[in-house]
Design an enzyme around this catalytic site. Sequence first.
Site: not given
Length: 549
Positions: A64, A97-98, A395
Amino acid sequence: MLPGNQAPVIVLNQNTQREEGKKAQLANIRAAKAVADIIRTTLGPKSMLKMLLDPMGGIVLTNDGNAILREIDVKHPAAKTMIDLSRTQDEEVGDGTTSVIILAGELMGVSEPFLTQKIHPINVVSAYFKALEAALKAADSISKLVSIEDKETLSVIAQSCIGTKFSSRWGNLIVDLATDAVKTVYINNNGKVEVDVKRYAKIEKIPGGDIEESRVLRGVMFNKDVTHPKMRRFIENPRVILLDCPLEYKKAESMTNVEMTKEEDFNTLLRLEEEEVEKLCQAIMRLNPDVVITEKGVSDLAQHYFLKQNISVIRRIRKTDNNRIARVSGATIVNRPEELQESDVGTKCHRFEIKLIGDEYYTFMEECEDPKACSILLRGATKDVLNEIERNMHDAMSVARNVMIEPKLVPGGGAVEMHVANELTKIGRTIEGIEQLPFQAVAQAFEIIARTLAQNCGCNVVRTVTELRAKHAEDNVDAPFWGIDGNSGKIADMRVVGVWEPLAVKKQTFKTAIEAACMLLRIDEVVSGISKPEKKSGPVAAAPEEMEA
């Protein structure tokens, strides 16, 4: 006042370090690219895991992006700004987020040639903002509207999010838990949608048991036991009273001391305290409750009165847990027992039970009528596995929540980014002047998502991305829906593979990445007032004056 028109002189401390102009901008670009390179391999279903050692000596295993960057300690201010992007993205939409870090790092990277060619950063920033507007329109143009009542659609979207995560090995288990939890807390008040999963969908992790034992409760659970061992631990159809005040004698706030002149005075004080506690308990017991839950303490005397009336009491519960209990039981949290009314008593919960799991007692309030809050009970072999599943659950729930608030989907697998890149390339040819090159550079940067997916699959990156680019250049209605199948590494129609993402997540990713890149490019000076400790090598000779003294 300064004489004449003389400009003020800023004197910098000897310890102050400065980076200015092109040097500062290039340093920021390097820092942004370095942060993006850390988590580049964690994108997609074939992603790698990172093992992190936290300051306390604990180990975190995750892919994550936000969890990884949260544990990293960096000194460079631009790198810290990049890490904040991931946190902002996680708080706003809970996923991507990545992607946002990789895209922001690439946007910084493609701007480097313009700065070395002495194109002013303001021109680059202006082109980037124009590209952002065009990118949002392009993403909107291929979005499709979905019905939030269709549970299958929600499951497909959550599966697309979970498919790239560690918990994907358990199939649809985590997806079903996430969609059930979001459906439970969904409230529609005359068109005003509220889906507050952070406050009303609590994840409770209990190590031990099988992962298949995990479930969404039609109610809540919390790690508490009754205050007295003889109180009831199982009640059907309980009458519940919720308080946020102490059930013990309040020491007088204004009176700082008590003067006792004779020995009977102490007994009088004790009697007054007991009468006060009894009055509090009588105010509660007149409504015949079965369960009393308070956020504060309960005195031994109050426990005695409640035990005589066969009332179970739980004390020192968290405020957040109390709010969830209020939602599932229909009770109102009351500040003063004297003001309790029949309408404040909760009767919607049909089973109150305290179970011993492992070494801990857990209170379950289940079988509630239309609960608008829930607890998700997670079981698993180790704490590391449970922590990673919890991150994946957050998520998946955030993705399902976004679709309920804005029910629009776009194709995943890098398809939407390639479509945006294709549209920006077309628009870029029509732009005149110095902004054309930075505008087209943004189109090039958007391809990084598809390229990274291909890299992480281990396929031929150049051939796959070129093939995908050619597919998007075709003038037909199916072209925008082609992306990279993260499992096989081949290009595929995302409608057939069933990989969809919420439009809200993609929009937020584009906005956050481009706006952050623009902000970092406008920095032309980095001034640090932190002094570096001087290194001493060997013994220092004394000054001549000291020697003479």
